[in-house]
Write an enzyme that holds these catalytic residues in place. Structure first.
Site, mmCIF file in Angstrom:
data_model
loop_
_atom_site.group_PDB
_atom_site.id
_atom_site.type_symbol
_atom_site.label_atom_id
_atom_site.label_comp_id
_atom_site.label_asym_id
_atom_site.label_seq_id
_atom_site.Cartn_x
_atom_site.Cartn_y
_atom_site.Cartn_z
ATOM 1 N N ARG A 162 39.987 36.761 26.825
ATOM 2 C CA ARG A 162 40.066 35.216 26.592
ATOM 3 C C ARG A 162 38.802 34.688 25.936
ATOM 4 N NH1 ARG A 162 44.227 36.772 28.158
ATOM 5 N NH2 ARG A 162 45.891 35.794 29.535
ATOM 6 N N SER A 236 47.233 29.504 32.478
ATOM 7 C CA SER A 236 46.176 29.770 33.554
ATOM 8 C C SER A 236 45.144 28.821 33.287
ATOM 9 C CB SER A 236 45.689 31.287 33.323
ATOM 10 O OG SER A 236 46.852 32.134 33.516
ATOM 11 N N GLU A 332 39.380 28.588 32.102
ATOM 12 C CA GLU A 332 39.855 29.272 30.751
ATOM 13 C C GLU A 332 40.183 28.112 29.765
ATOM 14 O OE1 GLU A 332 43.759 30.767 28.993
ATOM 15 O OE2 GLU A 332 43.350 32.042 30.772
HETATM 16 N N1 EPU Z 1 49.061 36.130 42.538
HETATM 17 C C1 EPU Z 1 49.151 35.592 43.780
HETATM 18 N N2 EPU Z 1 49.419 34.065 44.047
HETATM 19 C C2 EPU Z 1 49.614 33.279 42.918
HETATM 20 C C3 EPU Z 1 49.563 33.725 41.360
HETATM 21 C C4 EPU Z 1 49.161 35.333 41.427
HETATM 22 O O1 EPU Z 1 49.087 36.137 44.794
HETATM 23 O O2 EPU Z 1 49.907 32.107 42.828
HETATM 24 C C5 EPU Z 1 48.998 37.561 42.223
HETATM 25 C C6 EPU Z 1 50.055 38.295 41.953
HETATM 26 O O3 EPU Z 1 50.972 38.645 43.217
HETATM 27 C C7 EPU Z 1 49.822 39.151 41.163
HETATM 28 C C8 EPU Z 1 48.405 38.931 40.520
HETATM 29 O O4 EPU Z 1 47.960 37.829 41.266
HETATM 30 O O5 EPU Z 1 49.456 40.552 42.046
HETATM 31 C C9 EPU Z 1 48.644 38.597 39.109
HETATM 32 O O6 EPU Z 1 49.455 37.617 39.002
HETATM 33 P P1 EPU Z 1 50.313 37.391 37.357
HETATM 34 O O7 EPU Z 1 50.681 38.734 36.957
HETATM 35 O O8 EPU Z 1 51.068 36.111 37.556
HETATM 36 O O9 EPU Z 1 49.064 37.246 36.361
HETATM 37 P P2 EPU Z 1 47.693 36.355 36.393
HETATM 38 O O10 EPU Z 1 46.469 37.461 36.576
HETATM 39 O O11 EPU Z 1 47.675 35.216 37.284
HETATM 40 C C10 EPU Z 1 47.363 36.417 33.877
HETATM 41 C C11 EPU Z 1 46.836 35.824 32.885
HETATM 42 C C12 EPU Z 1 48.132 35.210 32.093
HETATM 43 C C13 EPU Z 1 49.192 36.045 31.710
HETATM 44 C C14 EPU Z 1 49.574 37.268 32.635
HETATM 45 C C15 EPU Z 1 50.406 38.201 32.453
HETATM 46 C C16 EPU Z 1 44.653 35.144 32.968
HETATM 47 C C17 EPU Z 1 43.778 33.941 32.893
HETATM 48 N N3 EPU Z 1 45.961 34.891 32.978
HETATM 49 O O12 EPU Z 1 47.903 35.651 34.902
HETATM 50 O O13 EPU Z 1 47.872 34.355 30.996
HETATM 51 O O14 EPU Z 1 50.585 35.734 31.330
HETATM 52 O O15 EPU Z 1 48.217 37.634 33.349
HETATM 53 O O16 EPU Z 1 49.587 39.124 31.928
HETATM 54 O O17 EPU Z 1 44.308 36.262 32.459
HETATM 55 C C18 EPU Z 1 47.137 32.370 30.315
HETATM 56 O O18 EPU Z 1 46.012 32.798 29.703
HETATM 57 O O19 EPU Z 1 47.410 31.010 30.173
HETATM 58 C C19 EPU Z 1 48.199 32.974 30.788
HETATM 59 C C20 EPU Z 1 49.242 32.675 31.134
#
Ligand code: EPU
Length: 336
Positions: A162, A236, A332
């Protein structure tokens, strides 16, 4: 270029914050930028694309430009690749659909990311195991210091998680005009991100295609992430913090449920959403500012929240994660 005065930016930012700009001007070409009165450049405060990664904390006391440069062109191709140049003001997801229709592969995992094409390299958008840098070829950007257009190669952009040169060293200096991607004629599927494979299985997909991957990504996103046209948000709000493997193991000892994914250069990306949820914020609402009930990493505006209210909530979240886990979150979203 028509400069308008005292314009509400509510419909131009996906958080739906009702802040106004003292001066506002859409532009749809580089030539229009050249016609702008030179005295205006020092008053430039913001260049908007889709407005999907910004939090406005108050009125913008200066000039806001809105990038509306359009056009998608195949500029070159060889045996394996097509080189596609898109205007920075094109909507990102419409661009992805355009590529899918033509069987140009490489952006299917990035389906349904809100915002414009120009925002892609700005923050090296990424999702489900793919980042923009993986298909990036070059871009053109307008330098507001000398009013000239420069080309940036993959190396010049210094992409990170990012991150890009446009968010750091060249912050507020360049306006991205166009982005050229190098897409594959034959798909290279990336379905390693757990949820995609599961979703494809659930969909009962027989033969893998970029259209099926896109559909799976769209289903996952819509099940967790709020639609900005219905509920204000900027995706995010925080980044997933990166720590050493050693630090991750230490944390895991104390918090066995801690979620982490191996990142670049041996670092581990901690799931900020998990930590925020553990601190009790998921589904929290104060006034119209809240933390999304299905994805704790996403802050939302239920209607009338001010940017300051959302910012204050983010500060409380940041502090509580720090107090509980000793980990510092980084925003972010761009804060203005
Ligand atoms: N999780 C929780 N609780 C929550 C949210 C997430 O426990 O409320 C845990 C999930 O269970 C999972 C892990 O966190 O094990 C990762 O969650 P998720 O796959 O939803 O992805 P993320 O890490 O929260 C990132 C990106 C997103 C992108 C997704 C999928 C960043 C800051 N965010 O989110 O990007 O869509 O992975 O690749 O890296 C964005 O940048 O705006 C964005 C939406």
């Amino acid at each position: 270029m028509q400069i308008q005065q005292n314009i509400s930016l509510k419909k131009y930012n996906s958080f739906g914050i009702d802040a106004s700009a003292k001066y506002f001007a859409p532009f749809s070409s580089n030539e229009e930028l050249l016609k702008l009165d030179r005295d205006r450049w020092p008053t430039l405060r913001l260049v908007l694309g889709g407005g999907s990664n910004i939090l406005l904390r108050g009125e913008v006391d200066g000039l806001v430009l809105k990038n509306e440069i359009r056009g998608i062109d195949l500029i070159r191709e060889d045996e394996n690749y097509v080189f596609i140049k898109a205007g920075a003001g094109e909507n990102w997801h419409q661009f992805v659909l355009y590529c899918l229709q033509r069987n140009w592969a490489g952006v299917e995992n990035l389906s349904l990311i809100p915002g414009s094409v120009g925002a892609g390299p700005m923050q090296n958008i990424g999702a489900y195991g793919v980042e923009l840098k993986d298909v990036f070829y070059e871009l053109e950007a307008f330098d507001i210091r000398d009013l000239k257009v420069y080309n940036f190669s993959l190396n010049d952009c210094a992409f990170g998680y990012r991150e890009s040169v446009f968010k750091k060293r060249y912050r507020d200096r360049f306006i991205i005009l166009s982005v050229t991607l190098r897409l594959y004629k034959k798909p290279r599927f990336n379905t390693s991100y757990g949820a995609i494979q599961e979703e494809l299985t659930r969909m009962g997909v027989a033969g893998l295609s970029i259209q099926a991957v896109s559909e799976a990504v769209i289903r996952i996103r819509t099940s967790k992430l709020p639609d900005p046209s219905r509920l204000g948000n900027a995706g995010s709000f925080f980044k997933n913090p990166q720590v050493t493997e050693e630090k991750f193991n230490e944390l895991k000892n104390v918090f066995p449920g801690m979620v982490g994914h191996p990142g670049p250069s041996g670092q581990v990306k901690l799931a900020a959403g998990w930590m925020i949820e553990q601190c009790g914020w998921k589904g929290f609402r104060r006034g119209d500012a809240g933390c999304h009930e299905k994805q704790a990493l996403v802050l939302v505006n239920f209607g009338q929240a001010s940017g300051q209210e959302i910012y204050s909530l983010s500060e409380e979240i940041l502090q509580s994660v720090k107090a509980r886990f000793g980990v510092e979150l980084e925003r972010e979203v761009n804060i203005l």
